[in-house]
Every structure is written in C-alpha cells, then in structure tokens.
Design a protein around this motif. Sequence first.
Motif, PDB file in Angstrom:
ATOM      1  N   ASP A   1      40.710  53.640  64.171  1.00 27.51           N
ATOM      2  CA  ASP A   1      41.781  54.245  63.388  1.00 27.51           C
ATOM      3  C   ASP A   1      42.264  53.228  62.368  1.00 27.51           C
ATOM      4  O   ASP A   1      42.688  52.131  62.743  1.00 27.51           O
TER       5      ASP A   1
ATOM      6  N   TYR B   1      31.227  50.485  56.573  1.00 23.58           N
ATOM      7  CA  TYR B   1      31.009  51.834  57.088  1.00 23.58           C
ATOM      8  C   TYR B   1      29.563  52.067  57.520  1.00 23.58           C
ATOM      9  O   TYR B   1      28.621  51.581  56.886  1.00 23.58           O
TER      10      TYR B   1
ATOM     11  N   LYS C   1      39.962  47.228  52.152  1.00 29.51           N
ATOM     12  CA  LYS C   1      41.222  47.951  52.224  1.00 29.51           C
ATOM     13  C   LYS C   1      40.916  49.409  52.554  1.00 29.51           C
ATOM     14  O   LYS C   1      40.100  50.042  51.882  1.00 29.51           O
ATOM     15  N   ALA C   2      41.581  49.913  53.579  1.00 27.39           N
ATOM     16  CA  ALA C   2      41.376  51.308  53.984  1.00 27.39           C
ATOM     17  C   ALA C   2      41.912  52.233  52.901  1.00 27.39           C
ATOM     18  O   ALA C   2      43.077  52.155  52.535  1.00 27.39           O
ATOM     19  N   GLU C   3      41.040  53.078  52.391  1.00 25.16           N
ATOM     20  CA  GLU C   3      41.439  54.026  51.357  1.00 25.16           C
ATOM     21  C   GLU C   3      42.074  55.271  51.953  1.00 25.16           C
ATOM     22  O   GLU C   3      42.838  55.958  51.290  1.00 25.16           O
ATOM     23  N   ASP C   4      41.725  55.555  53.204  1.00 27.17           N
ATOM     24  CA  ASP C   4      42.246  56.741  53.876  1.00 27.17           C
ATOM     25  C   ASP C   4      42.892  56.357  55.197  1.00 27.17           C
ATOM     26  O   ASP C   4      42.584  55.307  55.770  1.00 27.17           O
ATOM     27  N   GLU C   5      43.734  57.216  55.701  1.00 28.15           N
ATOM     28  CA  GLU C   5      44.388  57.061  56.996  1.00 28.15           C
ATOM     29  C   GLU C   5      43.558  57.778  58.048  1.00 28.15           C
ATOM     30  O   GLU C   5      43.046  58.870  57.804  1.00 28.15           O
ATOM     31  N   GLY C   6      43.381  57.168  59.199  1.00 26.22           N
ATOM     32  CA  GLY C   6      42.739  57.858  60.304  1.00 26.22           C
ATOM     33  C   GLY C   6      41.415  57.264  60.718  1.00 26.22           C
ATOM     34  O   GLY C   6      41.103  56.108  60.440  1.00 26.22           O
ATOM     35  N   GLU C   7      40.638  58.103  61.393  1.00 29.20           N
ATOM     36  CA  GLU C   7      39.388  57.655  61.997  1.00 29.20           C
ATOM     37  C   GLU C   7      38.311  57.352  60.958  1.00 29.20           C
ATOM     38  O   GLU C   7      38.112  58.111  60.017  1.00 29.20           O
ATOM     39  N   ALA C   8      37.633  56.241  61.183  1.00 32.14           N
ATOM     40  CA  ALA C   8      36.474  55.854  60.369  1.00 32.14           C
ATOM     41  C   ALA C   8      35.420  55.297  61.317  1.00 32.14           C
ATOM     42  O   ALA C   8      35.747  54.700  62.345  1.00 32.14           O
TER      43      ALA C   8
ATOM     44  N   LYS D   1      44.690  52.280  58.924  1.00 36.86           N
ATOM     45  CA  LYS D   1      45.940  52.594  58.242  1.00 36.86           C
ATOM     46  C   LYS D   1      45.706  52.479  56.741  1.00 36.86           C
ATOM     47  O   LYS D   1      45.274  51.424  56.251  1.00 36.86           O
ATOM     48  N   GLN D   2      45.977  53.543  56.028  1.00 36.94           N
ATOM     49  CA  GLN D   2      45.757  53.576  54.579  1.00 36.94           C
ATOM     50  C   GLN D   2      46.487  52.422  53.903  1.00 36.94           C
ATOM     51  O   GLN D   2      47.650  52.156  54.189  1.00 36.94           O
TER      52      GLN D   2
END
Length: 94
Positions: free
Chosen positions: A15, A71, A51-58, A17-18
């Motif tokens: 998980d 990724y 840097k996480a571009e999106d919030e949630g599962e990756a 955080k954006q």
Amino acid sequence: MDKPIVAANEPIAVDLKQGKTYLYCSCGRSSAQPFCDGAHKGTAFSPQPFKAEDEGEAWLCRCKQTGHPPYCDGSHAQVPDDQVGQPFSLTNPA
C-alpha cells in the motif's frame, strides 16, 4: 558487472501513499523487500527513489529484473525457481 539477488520470483503487493517518496531495493539484499534497508552498502547498487503517483495497492518487483522498476512487469515469469536468493540477470545470465 554485479547482478542483483533475486529476492523472490513473484511481486509483492504494497500500500503506497500518494506523493510519498520510497526507496526501492535494487540489489535484492534488503530484508525489508521491496524497500531498501541499506544492505546494498559495499556493492555497485543504490536504492532507487520513487514517488507514489497513486494512493493504494501497487505490485512491486522482487525479482529485480523488471524493465519498469519498482513496478512488476511480469519478468519474474522468466526467472527459474532455483535462482531465488542467487545473483541473476535476464540480460546477462552468464
């Protein structure tokens, strides 16, 4: 050329955080996979900040063969099971 250690031949769901910056382990030696814990010291590897571009599962790579770090791109399907825990490179297997 140093080869990364195959930490696992499957990705791991995490998980994110954006907007937060993470350090991806590129050497495969970290005990905090898929993130860096400093185990690369003394090797040719450095952690890869992202840097996480999106919030949630990756789904992040643990085979260290992905063409899109951190990724997963499915490269783990080409990593033999007996290479887990070993230095390995799909581009330079010898």
